[in-house]
Each structure stands twice: as C-alpha cells, then as structure tokens.
Design an enzyme around this catalytic site. Structure first.
Site, PDB file in Angstrom:
ATOM      1  N   CYS A 166       0.813  -1.216   0.000  1.00 16.95           N
ATOM      2  CA  CYS A 166       0.000   0.000   0.000  1.00 16.95           C
ATOM      3  C   CYS A 166       0.847   1.267   0.000  1.00 16.95           C
ATOM      4  CB  CYS A 166      -0.944   0.002   1.203  1.00 16.95           C
ATOM      5  SG  CYS A 166      -2.209  -1.288   1.117  1.00 16.95           S
ATOM      6  N   HIS A 167       1.831   1.349   0.917  1.00 13.78           N
ATOM      7  CA  HIS A 167       2.605   2.585   1.039  1.00 13.78           C
ATOM      8  C   HIS A 167       4.098   2.334   1.188  1.00 13.78           C
ATOM      9  CE1 HIS A 167      -1.538   3.525   2.401  1.00 13.78           C
ATOM     10  NE2 HIS A 167      -1.363   4.539   1.604  1.00 13.78           N
ATOM     11  N   GLY A 168       4.539   1.107   0.934  1.00 15.82           N
ATOM     12  CA  GLY A 168       5.964   0.837   0.832  1.00 15.82           C
ATOM     13  C   GLY A 168       6.716   0.576   2.120  1.00 15.82           C
TER      14      GLY A 168
END
Length: 209
Positions: A166-168
C-alpha cells in the site's frame, strides 16, 4: 423515520377509506410474523457449536506446524486477523543481525507490540519459528512476503522480509520496521504458547513455553 412512498391507483386526492377489520388483521399478522422471525433465529444460534461460538468471540486458535518446512510460511486467522507462522532458516536468522542498523526499532522498545518472551532480536519464543499479526502498523494493509534477498522491487541490498504494497513500508524477518517508512512501529506479535514441538495455541500465553 420517514415513511416509504406508496403508489395508489386512481385519484391521489381521494382519501383511502378506513377499514377497522382490515387494520386489526394487519396488526395481528405483523405480530405473528415477528414471533416467527424470532423463533427462526433460535435454531441458527443453537446450530453453532461451542467451539464456533468461542472462535467468533476471539478464543485461542490451535495450529499444527509439523509439516511447515524451513523457509515456508502459513497463515491462520485469529480474531479476524491474519496471523503468520514462518519457519525461518539459519540464513534467515543470520540476516536479522545484519539488518539492525537499518531498523527504526531494532530492540523492540514499544512493549505493546510483543509479549515479554518475544522481546529479543528474533521476537519469538523459539528462534526458528516467527509468529506475527500480518497487518501493517501504518494503515492496516496486509504486507506481502519478500523472502528472496536482493529482490529487484526493493533493492540489491535487501536481505529478505516483508513489503507492504500500500505505502511501501518494509519489515525484516522478525517483523521489525525499517527506518524512514510510513509504519510507525514493528509488526505485532500475538500471545501464543507451544502445546508441543509441533503445535501452537495462538491467543494464550499463560502456559508452557
């Protein structure tokens, strides 16, 4: 609550004649319907076994790990959450120490993220078996396994771990978050005990190690 509009055939300005007998019939029918609905719900609840009702309430989950080979991971559900059980290889365990300088909390200082017996570099009761809740501590996505070192999607210096798509956010093979990532803390380690060398109970920690 506003009533549902009802279409009436004929002149909409003509009042509907009142029929006391019909109204009493409708009231009686509604009452019987409510009783039948309540009666129908009883067999459904009664059909749940005690173990199913306990599971729905968040009871512990027992898992056999005898067939979990080194390097493999299985996923079970506890309290509606995915729980990972990873059988770490010697190479995976060796990678933990090498990653410490790159981690935001290598010593697991946030006590709420693991029981006391998992407050160690491998974050587990036994070094080779890692148990963690597979939910990113940023916004609740489920990270993916990225066990292969040098994963091109992460970097040539990657030693293996988990990647949140999703956001690394990235985590090592003990669920410890790397520096400068959106996730604020390490992955959660749930309470668990060993019932035997090949069987775990997740959700309970007052028993044999």
């Amino acid at each position: 609550m506003a009533s549902t509009p009802v279409s009436v055939l004929g002149n909409p300005n003509t009042p509907t004649p009142c029929n006391p007998g019909r109204r009493q019939l409708l009231i009686a029918t509604a009452g019987v319907g409510g009783v039948l609905a309540a009666a129908a719900a009883v067999p459904f609840v009664a059909s749940l076994t005690p173990s199913e009702r306990a599971m729905a309430a968040g009871a512990p989950v027992e898992v056999d790990i005898d067939k979990l080979a080194p390097g493999e991971m299985m996923v079970v559900e506890w309290r509606g959450k995915p729980v990972w059980i990873l059988h770490r290889t010697p190479e995976m365990l060796a990678a933990l120490a090498k990653a410490e300088g790159e981690l935001a909390d290598p010593g697991s200082a946030v006590a709420s993220q693991q029981p006391e017996y998992a407050h160690n570099p491998h974050r587990s009761r036994r070094p080779e078996i890692f148990v963690a809740v597979g939910i990113c501590t940023h916004l609740g996505c489920s990270p993916s396994s990225a066990f292969q070192p040098g994963n091109p999607a992460i970097g040539a210096d990657w030693r293996g771990g988990f990647l949140c798509p999703c956001h690394g956010s990235t985590f090592d093979l003990a669920g410890r978050v790397f520096k400068n990532k959106p996730a604020p803390t390490n992955l959660e380690v749930p309470p668990y005990i060993y019932l035997s060398d090949a069987r775990l109970r997740i959700g309970e920690d007052n028993g044999p190690a």
